[in-house]
Design a protein around this motif. Structure first.
Motif, PDB file in Angstrom:
ATOM      1  N   PHE A   1       0.818  -1.210   0.000  1.00  0.00           N
ATOM      2  CA  PHE A   1       0.000   0.000   0.000  1.00  0.00           C
ATOM      3  C   PHE A   1       0.855   1.264   0.000  1.00  0.00           C
ATOM      4  N   GLN A   2       2.011   1.201   0.623  1.00  0.00           N
ATOM      5  CA  GLN A   2       2.918   2.347   0.615  1.00  0.00           C
ATOM      6  C   GLN A   2       3.366   2.662  -0.818  1.00  0.00           C
ATOM      7  N   VAL A   3       3.768   1.624  -1.546  1.00  0.00           N
ATOM      8  CA  VAL A   3       4.175   1.812  -2.943  1.00  0.00           C
ATOM      9  C   VAL A   3       2.969   2.182  -3.798  1.00  0.00           C
ATOM     10  N   TYR A   4       1.840   1.565  -3.524  1.00  0.00           N
ATOM     11  CA  TYR A   4       0.608   1.840  -4.271  1.00  0.00           C
ATOM     12  C   TYR A   4       0.226   3.311  -4.190  1.00  0.00           C
ATOM     13  N   GLU A   5       0.249   3.870  -2.980  1.00  0.00           N
ATOM     14  CA  GLU A   5      -0.146   5.264  -2.810  1.00  0.00           C
ATOM     15  C   GLU A   5       0.776   6.194  -3.577  1.00  0.00           C
ATOM     16  N   TYR A   6       2.080   5.931  -3.527  1.00  0.00           N
ATOM     17  CA  TYR A   6       3.014   6.782  -4.269  1.00  0.00           C
ATOM     18  C   TYR A   6       2.800   6.621  -5.770  1.00  0.00           C
ATOM     19  N   THR A   7       2.704   5.379  -6.214  1.00  0.00           N
ATOM     20  CA  THR A   7       2.617   5.097  -7.644  1.00  0.00           C
ATOM     21  C   THR A   7       1.381   5.720  -8.264  1.00  0.00           C
ATOM     22  N   PHE A   8       0.233   5.510  -7.652  1.00  0.00           N
ATOM     23  CA  PHE A   8      -1.011   5.968  -8.253  1.00  0.00           C
ATOM     24  C   PHE A   8      -1.264   7.450  -8.061  1.00  0.00           C
ATOM     25  N   SER A   9      -0.482   8.095  -7.231  1.00  0.00           N
ATOM     26  CA  SER A   9      -0.602   9.546  -7.084  1.00  0.00           C
ATOM     27  C   SER A   9       0.419  10.295  -7.929  1.00  0.00           C
ATOM     28  N   HIS A  10       1.335   9.578  -8.605  1.00  0.00           N
ATOM     29  CA  HIS A  10       2.386  10.251  -9.357  1.00  0.00           C
ATOM     30  C   HIS A  10       2.468   9.846 -10.838  1.00  0.00           C
ATOM     31  N   PHE A  11       2.307   8.573 -11.161  1.00  0.00           N
ATOM     32  CA  PHE A  11       2.600   8.118 -12.525  1.00  0.00           C
ATOM     33  C   PHE A  11       1.422   8.186 -13.494  1.00  0.00           C
ATOM     34  N   PRO A  12       0.195   7.823 -13.125  1.00  0.00           N
ATOM     35  CA  PRO A  12      -0.891   7.842 -14.119  1.00  0.00           C
ATOM     36  C   PRO A  12      -1.204   9.257 -14.603  1.00  0.00           C
ATOM     37  N   ASP A  13      -1.518   9.369 -15.899  1.00  0.00           N
ATOM     38  CA  ASP A  13      -1.953  10.625 -16.490  1.00  0.00           C
ATOM     39  C   ASP A  13      -3.471  10.587 -16.570  1.00  0.00           C
ATOM     40  N   CYS A  14      -4.120  11.273 -15.662  1.00  0.00           N
ATOM     41  CA  CYS A  14      -5.577  11.188 -15.574  1.00  0.00           C
ATOM     42  C   CYS A  14      -6.264  11.832 -16.774  1.00  0.00           C
ATOM     43  N   GLN A  15      -5.578  12.769 -17.447  1.00  0.00           N
ATOM     44  CA  GLN A  15      -6.181  13.427 -18.601  1.00  0.00           C
ATOM     45  C   GLN A  15      -5.954  12.636 -19.895  1.00  0.00           C
ATOM     46  N   GLY A  16      -4.718  12.262 -20.145  1.00  0.00           N
ATOM     47  CA  GLY A  16      -4.388  11.635 -21.428  1.00  0.00           C
ATOM     48  C   GLY A  16      -4.393  10.128 -21.428  1.00  0.00           C
ATOM     49  N   GLY A  17      -4.467   9.514 -20.248  1.00  0.00           N
ATOM     50  CA  GLY A  17      -4.404   8.066 -20.164  1.00  0.00           C
ATOM     51  C   GLY A  17      -2.979   7.550 -20.142  1.00  0.00           C
ATOM     52  N   GLU A  18      -2.806   6.303 -19.753  1.00  0.00           N
ATOM     53  CA  GLU A  18      -1.486   5.671 -19.588  1.00  0.00           C
ATOM     54  C   GLU A  18      -0.706   6.368 -18.469  1.00  0.00           C
ATOM     55  N   TRP A  19       0.593   6.014 -18.356  1.00  0.00           N
ATOM     56  CA  TRP A  19       1.421   6.520 -17.268  1.00  0.00           C
ATOM     57  C   TRP A  19       2.616   7.283 -17.817  1.00  0.00           C
ATOM     58  N   PHE A  20       3.013   8.299 -17.056  1.00  0.00           N
ATOM     59  CA  PHE A  20       4.329   8.873 -17.279  1.00  0.00           C
ATOM     60  C   PHE A  20       5.372   7.885 -16.749  1.00  0.00           C
ATOM     61  N   GLY A  21       6.576   7.958 -17.292  1.00  0.00           N
ATOM     62  CA  GLY A  21       7.580   6.978 -16.896  1.00  0.00           C
ATOM     63  C   GLY A  21       8.732   7.525 -16.092  1.00  0.00           C
ATOM     64  N   TYR A  22       9.000   8.817 -16.226  1.00  0.00           N
ATOM     65  CA  TYR A  22      10.239   9.364 -15.682  1.00  0.00           C
ATOM     66  C   TYR A  22       9.948  10.601 -14.842  1.00  0.00           C
ATOM     67  N   LEU A  23      10.172  10.490 -13.542  1.00  0.00           N
ATOM     68  CA  LEU A  23       9.927  11.586 -12.616  1.00  0.00           C
ATOM     69  C   LEU A  23      11.237  12.054 -11.993  1.00  0.00           C
ATOM     70  N   THR A  24      11.252  13.297 -11.531  1.00  0.00           N
ATOM     71  CA  THR A  24      12.378  13.802 -10.756  1.00  0.00           C
ATOM     72  C   THR A  24      12.360  13.175  -9.379  1.00  0.00           C
ATOM     73  N   GLN A  25      13.401  13.455  -8.598  1.00  0.00           N
ATOM     74  CA  GLN A  25      13.422  12.932  -7.234  1.00  0.00           C
ATOM     75  C   GLN A  25      12.225  13.429  -6.432  1.00  0.00           C
ATOM     76  N   GLU A  26      11.797  14.650  -6.715  1.00  0.00           N
ATOM     77  CA  GLU A  26      10.673  15.229  -5.987  1.00  0.00           C
ATOM     78  C   GLU A  26       9.324  14.719  -6.477  1.00  0.00           C
ATOM     79  N   GLY A  27       9.321  13.935  -7.556  1.00  0.00           N
ATOM     80  CA  GLY A  27       8.082  13.358  -8.052  1.00  0.00           C
ATOM     81  C   GLY A  27       7.403  14.149  -9.149  1.00  0.00           C
ATOM     82  N   LYS A  28       8.107  15.121  -9.736  1.00  0.00           N
ATOM     83  CA  LYS A  28       7.553  15.881 -10.851  1.00  0.00           C
ATOM     84  C   LYS A  28       7.852  15.157 -12.168  1.00  0.00           C
ATOM     85  N   VAL A  29       6.976  15.325 -13.143  1.00  0.00           N
ATOM     86  CA  VAL A  29       7.175  14.683 -14.438  1.00  0.00           C
ATOM     87  C   VAL A  29       8.389  15.302 -15.121  1.00  0.00           C
TER      88      VAL A  29
END
Length: 415
Positions: free
Chosen positions: A353-381
């Protein structure tokens, strides 16, 4: 205590996300003119480069077939036809005569119409060719595809265990022989693929290879069990320098071609389910290949998994070491949920659940669909494309598919 409602909500989110991801690739990645799949797809679904990467072609064929074969809602003609078209493109163009001694190599990269652009001196294009052919043969009944997969598997075994000259990579005087975890890890995945659901003769044929792979992977437990190192000597000793100190909380298929502890835990523990049950091996997989790397690799300030670490706390030489990438988090989700299913240890579920919360709050693109793949250390795309030379239709849908299946089993146990 995790409630049934929490698990059901998690499964529903994962199920919807899988449908969205599949729809994205069905919509944007198919090449109707030359066959195969476009891999370089922007945030909005537009193709920004028409080169085709054999790793990703094979992975997409495998993923379509696996969904078609095992998930009822994806048992659709358009998915099967897409898999067949991808398989036909691979069979026609992926194999090129570039190896030494008459061996066939698969290209790493092809033009849109199938002309070879680049060959890597590794085994991984061939590995994903095998995965595609074996899985496609299961849904089509094409025995020629199965024969091709078996023949290429034998060639890989020869390259790895007997003579690597067919890869075209000479052993240079200053390059120390290395046991890189990617090779036994990938071969073990292929053993699982080829033997799945098949008779005792096939399982027996690959039993020795599977045991060899597990032994090779276990050599990466170093420093009296306190670290997992990506590269060790063939005898299992620690190597000098940055190469020997490298740790990878996820895994990097991009340019190091190494596998990770989080991924390694899956097939080591699953190998027990193929008739080699070993509680000690299972505990080793969970304690050393799951908990230990997670403890070191989780970014306590910003969340998410670091890409690379140095076991002696030096700054890693990889410039992207502190980035957060999609697939280490995908592999962590699968591994922790699978480990929880096997052990019912609540700590493992909480890690999921710890990984789940981070993953689903950072990687999915809610507007365009699919996921972003590469984030900064701070979690920005950092990079906003949805597909590239190493990100395709594989890690995200495989993660969602496997987690949905495991959650189905867990919820069934509670009813």
């Amino acid at each position: 205590m995790t409630s049934v409602i929490q698990l059901e909500e998690c499964r529903e989110r994962i199920r919807k996300e899988l449908d969205t991801v599949v729809d994205f690739w069905l919509r944007y990645s198919h090449d109707p003119d030359h066959g195969g799949f476009f891999n370089c797809i922007g945030r909005d679904g537009k193709v920004y480069d028409d080169l085709k990467y054999v790793w990703l072609q094979g992975r997409q064929v495998w993923m379509y077939c696996r969904l078609y074969r095992t998930v009822e809602r994806f048992h659709k003609p358009e998915i099967l036809e897409a898999a067949k078209a991808g398989g036909a493109f691979l069979r026609r163009f992926a194999r090129v005569s570039g190896g030494c001694g008459g061996d066939w190599k698969c290209a790493f990269c092809l033009t849109r119409d199938g002309k070879p652009v680049k060959i890597q001196r590794t085994i991984f294009s061939e590995c994903f060719y095998i995965l595609a052919m074996d899985e496609l043969s299961r849904v089509t009944g094409d025995t020629d595809m199965q024969l091709e997969a078996n023949q290429m598997m034998e060639q890989l075994i020869y390259w790895v265990q007997e003579d690597a000259s067919g890869l075209g990579r000479p052993q240079l005087a200053g390059d120390a022989p290395t046991n890189n975890m990617a090779v036994p890890m990938m071969l073990l995945c292929l053993v699982h693929q080829i033997t799945e659901g098949r008779g005792p003769d096939v399982v027996g044929k690959y039993r020795k290879l599977g045991c060899w792979c597990v032994q090779q992977i276990l050599q990466h437990i170093q420093r009296n069990g306190t670290a997992i190192l990506e590269n060790v000597s063939p005898e299992g000793g620690e190597l000098p320098g940055c190469k020997g100190r490298l740790q990878n909380p996820g895994k990097n298929y991009m340019n190091q071609n190494i596998n990770s502890p989080l991924d390694a835990a899956l097939p080591i523990s699953s190998y027990g389910e193929l008739g080699h049950s070993d509680q000690v091996l299972q505990r080793t997989a969970i304690n050393k290949y799951l908990k230990l790397p997670f403890q070191d690799g989780w970014d306590k300030k910003h969340g998410g998994l670091f890409y690379f670490l140095d076991v002696d706390k030096h700054c890693p030489t990889q410039l992207e070491w502190n980035m957060k990438l999609w697939w280490p988090h995908c592999e962590a989700l699968i591994a922790f949920l699978m480990a929880y299913k096997q052990t019912k240890n609540p700590e493992l579920l909480q890690r999921f659940f710890q990984v789940y919360e981070y993953t689903f709050s950072h990687f999915p693109d809610c507007q365009g669909g699919e996921w972003f793949g590469y984030l900064t250390q701070e979690g920005k795309v950092a990079l906003d494309f949805k597909g590239g030379p190493f990100k395709g239709f594989f890690h995200v849908p495989r993660c969602l598919y496997m987690c949905e299946s495991i959650l189905d089993d867990l919820l069934a146990e509670k009813t």
